[in-house]
Design a protein around this motif. Structure first.
Motif, PDB file in Angstrom:
ATOM      1  N   UNK A  14       0.848  -1.204   0.000  1.00 56.18           N
ATOM      2  CA  UNK A  14       0.000   0.000   0.000  1.00 56.18           C
ATOM      3  C   UNK A  14       0.878   1.246   0.000  1.00 56.18           C
ATOM      4  N   UNK A  15       1.902   1.281   0.848  1.00 58.96           N
ATOM      5  CA  UNK A  15       2.730   2.491   0.940  1.00 58.96           C
ATOM      6  C   UNK A  15       3.725   2.605  -0.207  1.00 58.96           C
ATOM      7  N   UNK A  16       4.184   1.477  -0.724  1.00 55.76           N
ATOM      8  CA  UNK A  16       5.074   1.511  -1.884  1.00 55.76           C
ATOM      9  C   UNK A  16       4.165   1.552  -3.112  1.00 55.76           C
ATOM     10  N   UNK A  17       3.873   2.779  -3.553  1.00 59.77           N
ATOM     11  CA  UNK A  17       2.900   2.954  -4.633  1.00 59.77           C
ATOM     12  C   UNK A  17       3.565   3.165  -5.991  1.00 59.77           C
ATOM     13  N   UNK A  18       4.872   2.993  -6.054  1.00 61.59           N
ATOM     14  CA  UNK A  18       5.581   3.051  -7.330  1.00 61.59           C
ATOM     15  C   UNK A  18       5.844   1.607  -7.776  1.00 61.59           C
ATOM     16  N   UNK A  19       5.793   1.385  -9.083  1.00 66.07           N
ATOM     17  CA  UNK A  19       6.121   0.058  -9.600  1.00 66.07           C
ATOM     18  C   UNK A  19       7.627  -0.140  -9.527  1.00 66.07           C
ATOM     19  N   UNK A  20       8.075  -1.363  -9.692  1.00 59.90           N
ATOM     20  CA  UNK A  20       9.518  -1.610  -9.685  1.00 59.90           C
ATOM     21  C   UNK A  20      10.193  -0.842 -10.822  1.00 59.90           C
ATOM     22  N   UNK A  21       9.537  -0.730 -11.946  1.00 66.74           N
ATOM     23  CA  UNK A  21      10.107   0.028 -13.069  1.00 66.74           C
ATOM     24  C   UNK A  21      10.227   1.519 -12.730  1.00 66.74           C
ATOM     25  N   UNK A  22       9.168   2.084 -12.150  1.00 65.07           N
ATOM     26  CA  UNK A  22       9.206   3.503 -11.768  1.00 65.07           C
ATOM     27  C   UNK A  22      10.296   3.759 -10.737  1.00 65.07           C
ATOM     28  N   UNK A  76       8.889   4.397   7.995  1.00 63.57           N
ATOM     29  CA  UNK A  76       9.371   5.697   7.510  1.00 63.57           C
ATOM     30  C   UNK A  76       8.303   6.457   6.737  1.00 63.57           C
ATOM     31  N   UNK A  77       7.579   5.759   5.884  1.00 61.80           N
ATOM     32  CA  UNK A  77       6.534   6.442   5.115  1.00 61.80           C
ATOM     33  C   UNK A  77       5.458   6.952   6.064  1.00 61.80           C
ATOM     34  N   UNK A  78       5.048   6.141   7.029  1.00 60.91           N
ATOM     35  CA  UNK A  78       4.033   6.594   7.989  1.00 60.91           C
ATOM     36  C   UNK A  78       4.546   7.752   8.838  1.00 60.91           C
ATOM     37  N   UNK A  79       5.825   7.775   9.154  1.00 66.97           N
ATOM     38  CA  UNK A  79       6.388   8.886   9.936  1.00 66.97           C
ATOM     39  C   UNK A  79       6.343  10.190   9.141  1.00 66.97           C
ATOM     40  N   UNK A  80       6.437  10.100   7.833  1.00 62.57           N
ATOM     41  CA  UNK A  80       6.445  11.290   6.971  1.00 62.57           C
ATOM     42  C   UNK A  80       5.058  11.696   6.490  1.00 62.57           C
ATOM     43  N   UNK A  81       4.128  10.754   6.534  1.00 63.81           N
ATOM     44  CA  UNK A  81       2.797  10.969   5.957  1.00 63.81           C
ATOM     45  C   UNK A  81       1.716  10.679   6.979  1.00 63.81           C
ATOM     46  N   UNK A  82       0.510  11.130   6.676  1.00 62.97           N
ATOM     47  CA  UNK A  82      -0.650  10.715   7.476  1.00 62.97           C
ATOM     48  C   UNK A  82      -0.986   9.276   7.108  1.00 62.97           C
ATOM     49  N   UNK A  83      -1.738   8.635   7.942  1.00 63.68           N
ATOM     50  CA  UNK A  83      -2.105   7.234   7.680  1.00 63.68           C
ATOM     51  C   UNK A  83      -2.953   7.062   6.430  1.00 63.68           C
ATOM     52  N   UNK A  84      -3.733   8.092   6.053  1.00 64.80           N
ATOM     53  CA  UNK A  84      -4.607   7.924   4.889  1.00 64.80           C
ATOM     54  C   UNK A  84      -3.835   7.992   3.568  1.00 64.80           C
ATOM     55  N   UNK A  85      -2.609   8.548   3.594  1.00 67.49           N
ATOM     56  CA  UNK A  85      -1.727   8.610   2.433  1.00 67.49           C
ATOM     57  C   UNK A  85      -2.385   9.243   1.206  1.00 67.49           C
ATOM     58  N   UNK A  86      -3.273  10.207   1.441  1.00 65.48           N
ATOM     59  CA  UNK A  86      -3.887  10.915   0.319  1.00 65.48           C
ATOM     60  C   UNK A  86      -2.804  11.654  -0.453  1.00 65.48           C
TER      61      UNK A  86
END
Length: 111
Positions: A14-22, A76-86
């Motif tokens: 969910x938090x890793x929203x980039x593809x491996x290629x991206x 790390x992503x949650x520390x930088x972002x809100x939980x909803x990750x909008x």
């Protein structure tokens, strides 16, 4: 390794929203300088390369090191972002740091 818990697997993807290629393309871009360009397997930050390695594996092939990487990235992503990750606009350096972990804050997360 015992099977990876579903909660970690789902939250990592969910938090890793980039593809491996991206992510691979971003790490190469981020690792390129005005005079030189890093070798593909050395481009970008180490943690970003580890995330890329996890994305390229099947779930059954993950090991304890991969699980630690997944937990670290989720934290790390949650520390930088809100939980909803909008999708959120922010400073370029902040966005680039998150993109090096496989999370683009301007991109919608996968459900």
């Amino acid at each position: 390794m015992p099977s990876l818990d579903d909660e970690l697997w789902n939250e990592f993807h969910r938090v890793v929203n980039m593809t491996s290629r991206e992510l691979d393309e971003w790490l190469r871009t981020d690792g390129a300088g005005p005079e030189t360009e890093a070798l593909p397997d050395q481009a970008g930050r180490e943690l970003g390369r580890q995330v890329l390695a996890v994305l390229r594996k099947r779930r059954v092939d993950l090991d304890n090191d991969d699980e630690r990487v997944m937990r670290k990235v989720v934290d790390r992503v949650h520390a930088e972002r809100r939980d909803d990750l909008e999708p959120t606009q922010g400073q370029a350096a902040w966005r680039h740091k998150l993109m090096s972990l496989g999370h683009d804050p301007l991109k919608p997360v996968r459900s």
